[in-house]
Scaffold this motif. Structure first.
Motif, short mmCIF file in Angstrom:
data_model
loop_
_atom_site.label_atom_id
_atom_site.label_comp_id
_atom_site.label_asym_id
_atom_site.label_seq_id
_atom_site.Cartn_x
_atom_site.Cartn_y
_atom_site.Cartn_z
N THR A 1 -48.62 119.18 -19.06
CA THR A 1 -50.06 119.39 -19.23
C THR A 1 -50.63 118.21 -19.99
O THR A 1 -50.21 117.92 -21.11
CB THR A 1 -50.33 120.68 -20.01
OG1 THR A 1 -49.79 121.79 -19.29
CG2 THR A 1 -51.83 120.89 -20.20
N SER B 1 -53.79 116.00 -21.70
CA SER B 1 -55.11 116.03 -22.32
C SER B 1 -55.67 114.62 -22.32
O SER B 1 -55.01 113.68 -22.78
CB SER B 1 -55.03 116.56 -23.75
OG SER B 1 -54.51 117.88 -23.77
N ASN B 2 -56.87 114.44 -21.80
CA ASN B 2 -57.50 113.13 -21.70
C ASN B 2 -58.55 112.96 -22.80
O ASN B 2 -59.38 113.85 -23.02
CB ASN B 2 -58.16 112.96 -20.33
CG ASN B 2 -57.15 113.03 -19.20
OD1 ASN B 2 -56.32 112.15 -19.03
ND2 ASN B 2 -57.20 114.11 -18.42
N SER C 1 -61.01 116.27 -20.92
CA SER C 1 -60.51 117.13 -19.85
C SER C 1 -59.02 117.38 -20.04
O SER C 1 -58.35 116.68 -20.79
CB SER C 1 -60.75 116.50 -18.47
OG SER C 1 -60.00 115.30 -18.34
N THR C 2 -58.52 118.40 -19.34
CA THR C 2 -57.08 118.66 -19.29
C THR C 2 -56.66 118.80 -17.83
O THR C 2 -57.46 119.20 -16.98
CB THR C 2 -56.71 119.94 -20.06
OG1 THR C 2 -57.41 121.05 -19.49
CG2 THR C 2 -57.05 119.81 -21.53
N GLN C 3 -55.40 118.47 -17.58
CA GLN C 3 -54.85 118.54 -16.22
C GLN C 3 -53.47 119.17 -16.26
O GLN C 3 -52.66 118.86 -17.14
CB GLN C 3 -54.74 117.15 -15.60
CG GLN C 3 -56.05 116.42 -15.39
CD GLN C 3 -55.81 114.99 -14.96
OE1 GLN C 3 -55.70 114.09 -15.78
NE2 GLN C 3 -55.70 114.78 -13.66
N GLU C 4 -53.18 120.04 -15.31
CA GLU C 4 -51.87 120.65 -15.19
C GLU C 4 -51.01 119.87 -14.20
O GLU C 4 -51.52 119.18 -13.31
CB GLU C 4 -52.00 122.10 -14.71
CG GLU C 4 -52.82 122.99 -15.63
CD GLU C 4 -52.13 123.27 -16.95
OE1 GLU C 4 -50.89 123.15 -17.01
OE2 GLU C 4 -52.83 123.61 -17.92
N VAL D 1 -49.11 117.17 -14.28
CA VAL D 1 -49.24 115.71 -14.20
C VAL D 1 -47.84 115.09 -14.27
O VAL D 1 -47.04 115.43 -15.15
CB VAL D 1 -50.12 115.17 -15.34
CG1 VAL D 1 -50.14 113.64 -15.34
CG2 VAL D 1 -51.53 115.73 -15.22
#
Length: 213
Positions: free
Chosen positions: A162, A164-165, A173-176, A178
């Motif tokens: 996961t 975190s940008n 934003s966050t991305q799952e 990655v």
């Protein structure tokens, strides 16, 4: 106080120790590695092990690595941290490590407390290591592999996490799921937890590790 704060504080302290002698400079010159998150890659120049002794039937040994510099507004930096459980008392045993649970302390596992950071101006805070503009990622799946563990180490990781940008110090934003990977080959500075915990009196950045995961 969680493990991430503890281990990344080690990176800051040893940054100065590692650069204080010609011997360390020569060792660093032979070290090779990288952290890759998404399409960005930064070279790693030094790694560390901190041994927290026996837990259950295995040994809690933490691995960290860093780029040559950690702060700066013009060149991306990188820091890597994995909390591992090894079957060997004084080293990370050779083999593949998969995601496990801290309370189980099963040999050949890493915990979800790991964190890798890539970007501009990495600094230490009371919440752990932060990046002003870049990515912080925690592992959710993958393989941490140890192929050499003698005078020098050779380790790698490939998996997903996961992310975190951050932009100018703010979470955007966050991305799952990655993709990220890491490789390191070279010298590893080793410490026992009692040795490094003793530095707490000399540095506010070196809090004790507590087993309160």
């Amino acid at each position: 106080m969680n493990t991430i704060i503890k281990l990344f504080s080690l990176v800051f302290i040893t940054l100065f120790l590692a650069c204080s002698s010609d011997d360390s400079d020569n060792q660093n010159a032979n070290n090779q590695g990288f952290l890759k998150i998404g399409d960005k890659t930064v070279a790693l120049s030094q790694a560390y092990l901190e041994n927290y002794g026996k837990k259950g039937n295995s040994y809690n040994i933490d691995f960290a690595a860093r780029s040559e510099t950690l702060s700066g507004n013009h060149v991306d930096a990188a820091a890597v941290y994995f909390e591992l459980f090894s079957s060997e008392e004084k080293s990370i045993a050779k083999g593949d490590y998969v995601l496990g649970d801290y309370s189980s302390a099963t040999a050949n596992t890493f915990t979800h407390w790991g964190q890798s950071i890539l970007g501009l101006n990495i600094t230490s805070t009371d919440k752990g290591l932060m990046v002003a503009t870049g990515i912080s990622i925690k592992p959710l799946e993958g393989i941490f592999k140890v192929t050499e563990n003698g005078k020098t180490y050779k380790v790698s990781f490939s998996g997903k996490g996961t992310a975190s940008n951050y932009l100018n110090g703010k979470l955007t934003s966050t991305q799952e799921n990655v993709d990220f990977s890491m490789e390191y080959s070279g010298n590893v500075e080793q410490y026992n937890s009692t040795q490094f915990t003793g530095k707490q009196t000399n540095s506010a950045e070196r809090p004790k590790k507590k087993f309160d995961h």
